[in-house]
Design an enzyme around this catalytic site. Structure first.
Site, PDB file in Angstrom:
ATOM      1  CG  ASP A  93      -6.997  10.980  -5.771  1.00 18.82           C
ATOM      2  OD1 ASP A  93      -6.473  11.545  -4.802  1.00 18.82           O
ATOM      3  OD2 ASP A  93      -7.617  11.589  -6.664  1.00 18.82           O
TER       4      ASP A  93
ATOM      5  CB  THR B  41      -2.833   0.152 -14.691  1.00 21.65           C
ATOM      6  OG1 THR B  41      -2.466   0.185 -13.309  1.00 21.65           O
ATOM      7  CG2 THR B  41      -1.643   0.531 -15.542  1.00 21.65           C
ATOM      8  N   GLY B  42      -5.800   1.576 -13.311  1.00 23.34           N
ATOM      9  CA  GLY B  42      -7.008   1.235 -12.563  1.00 23.34           C
ATOM     10  C   GLY B  42      -8.228   1.688 -13.356  1.00 23.34           C
TER      11      GLY B  42
ATOM     12  CG  ASP C  63      -1.686   1.181   1.486  1.00 23.09           C
ATOM     13  OD1 ASP C  63      -1.511   2.185   0.770  1.00 23.09           O
ATOM     14  OD2 ASP C  63      -2.528   1.161   2.416  1.00 23.09           O
ATOM     15  CB  ILE C  64       1.550   3.852  -2.549  1.00 27.66           C
ATOM     16  CG1 ILE C  64       2.794   4.629  -2.984  1.00 27.66           C
ATOM     17  CG2 ILE C  64       0.315   4.742  -2.503  1.00 27.66           C
ATOM     18  CD1 ILE C  64       2.780   5.074  -4.440  1.00 27.66           C
TER      19      ILE C  64
ATOM     20  CG  ASN D 175      -9.739  14.006 -10.419  1.00 31.46           C
ATOM     21  OD1 ASN D 175      -9.702  15.229 -10.312  1.00 31.46           O
ATOM     22  ND2 ASN D 175     -10.193  13.221  -9.445  1.00 31.46           N
TER      23      ASN D 175
HETATM   24  P1  ADP Z   1      -6.031   5.560 -12.419  1.00 29.78           P
HETATM   25  O1  ADP Z   1      -7.263   6.418 -12.277  1.00 29.78           O
HETATM   26  O2  ADP Z   1      -4.806   6.371 -12.817  1.00 29.78           O
HETATM   27  O3  ADP Z   1      -6.249   4.363 -13.268  1.00 29.78           O
HETATM   28  P2  ADP Z   1      -6.361   4.069  -9.918  1.00 29.78           P
HETATM   29  O4  ADP Z   1      -6.229   4.630  -8.545  1.00 29.78           O
HETATM   30  O5  ADP Z   1      -7.725   3.633 -10.356  1.00 29.78           O
HETATM   31  O6  ADP Z   1      -5.727   5.150 -10.910  1.00 29.78           O
HETATM   32  O7  ADP Z   1      -5.363   2.824 -10.070  1.00 29.78           O
HETATM   33  C1  ADP Z   1      -3.989   2.954 -10.262  1.00 29.78           C
HETATM   34  C2  ADP Z   1      -3.292   1.768  -9.624  1.00 29.78           C
HETATM   35  O8  ADP Z   1      -3.166   1.990  -8.220  1.00 29.78           O
HETATM   36  C3  ADP Z   1      -4.033   0.435  -9.775  1.00 29.78           C
HETATM   37  O9  ADP Z   1      -3.080  -0.565 -10.100  1.00 29.78           O
HETATM   38  C4  ADP Z   1      -4.588   0.183  -8.369  1.00 29.78           C
HETATM   39  O10 ADP Z   1      -4.722  -1.196  -8.083  1.00 29.78           O
HETATM   40  C5  ADP Z   1      -3.483   0.791  -7.531  1.00 29.78           C
HETATM   41  N1  ADP Z   1      -3.809   1.130  -6.138  1.00 29.78           N
HETATM   42  C6  ADP Z   1      -5.006   1.354  -5.560  1.00 29.78           C
HETATM   43  N2  ADP Z   1      -4.844   1.641  -4.247  1.00 29.78           N
HETATM   44  C7  ADP Z   1      -3.518   1.580  -3.994  1.00 29.78           C
HETATM   45  C8  ADP Z   1      -2.691   1.763  -2.826  1.00 29.78           C
HETATM   46  N3  ADP Z   1      -3.226   2.070  -1.630  1.00 29.78           N
HETATM   47  N4  ADP Z   1      -1.342   1.620  -2.954  1.00 29.78           N
HETATM   48  C9  ADP Z   1      -0.780   1.312  -4.154  1.00 29.78           C
HETATM   49  N5  ADP Z   1      -1.488   1.140  -5.282  1.00 29.78           N
HETATM   50  C10 ADP Z   1      -2.836   1.266  -5.206  1.00 29.78           C
END
Ligand code: ADP
Length: 177
Positions: free
Chosen positions: A37, A122-123, A13-14, A27
């Site tokens: 985000d 990629t989400g 988890d970042i 966004n």
């Molecule tokens: P985008 O809108 O740019 O596609 P998202 O937030 O939907 O962004 O997803 C971007 C990536 O971040 C995805 O691979 C998602 O699984 C990942 N992600 C979601 N939550 C976390 C987190 N807490 N820590 C790291 N990566 C995350």
């Protein structure tokens, strides 16, 4: 796993990472959303949303910086990935590379030595992981070859499968490089 220099790939988890800066997949209106985000805003506290909304806008491919507030990271760099369905193939990869380049350039200006990226775009934005990780790794290697800070780049994946994609993209780039 962390070497302090070069590229590291972790599954985490970042919001928990102890680096100088983490990157947010924001966004373009800088209104806190879901996904990474939402997680970053939750961990940083409400002051982050206020700081984002005070900046107000970030075009696709560009990056802006705020403090990290309650996060371990001192800074959050917000960058806006392209929405896959809204861009042609060439534009998507160019804009995604710009996200990485502009985030790294902004980090360098602010004295950031270590930075962690989520898998931008990629989400919800729908960019296929196979191409996205190549753009990410390519931009990171270009940056490191230039010798500027930050010298430690972490790719923070949210799944084992994403981490495997990043590892093979890095191996392939190094083999070709
Ligand atoms: P985008 O809108 O740019 O596609 P998202 O937030 O939907 O962004 O997803 C971007 C990536 O971040 C995805 O691979 C998602 O699984 C990942 N992600 C979601 N939550 C976390 C987190 N807490 N820590 C790291 N990566 C995350």
């Amino acid at each position: 796993m962390r070497e302090g220099k070069g590229i590291t790939i972790v599954k985490a988890d970042i919001t928990t990472l102890d680096v100088d800066a983490i990157v947010n997949a924001a966004n373009s209106r800088l209104i806190p959303g879901g996904g990474v985000d939402g997680a970053i805003n939750k961990a940083a506290g409400p002051a982050l949303a206020e700081a984002m909304m005070a900046i107000g806008r970030c075009p696709t491919g560009e990056a802006v910086i705020t403090p990290g507030f309650k996060l371990l990271a001192k800074h959050v760099i917000h960058t806006v990935a392209p929405v896959y369905a809204q861009h042609g193939e060439d534009d998507v990869w160019r804009l995604l590379r710009n996200c990485y380049r502009n985030s790294l350039a902004l980090a360098s200006l602010h004295g950031v030595r270590s930075i962690a990226f989520p898998s931008l775009g990629t989400g919800v934005y729908g960019i296929p992981i196979a191409g996205a990780c190549k753009a990410a790794v390519g931009a990171a290697l270009d940056h490191l070859n230039g010798g500027d800070a930050p010298a430690e780049i972490v790719f923070c994946c949210f799944s084992d499968s994403d981490a495997a994609y990043y590892r093979s993209a890095l191996e392939e780039a190094r083999r070709k490089g």
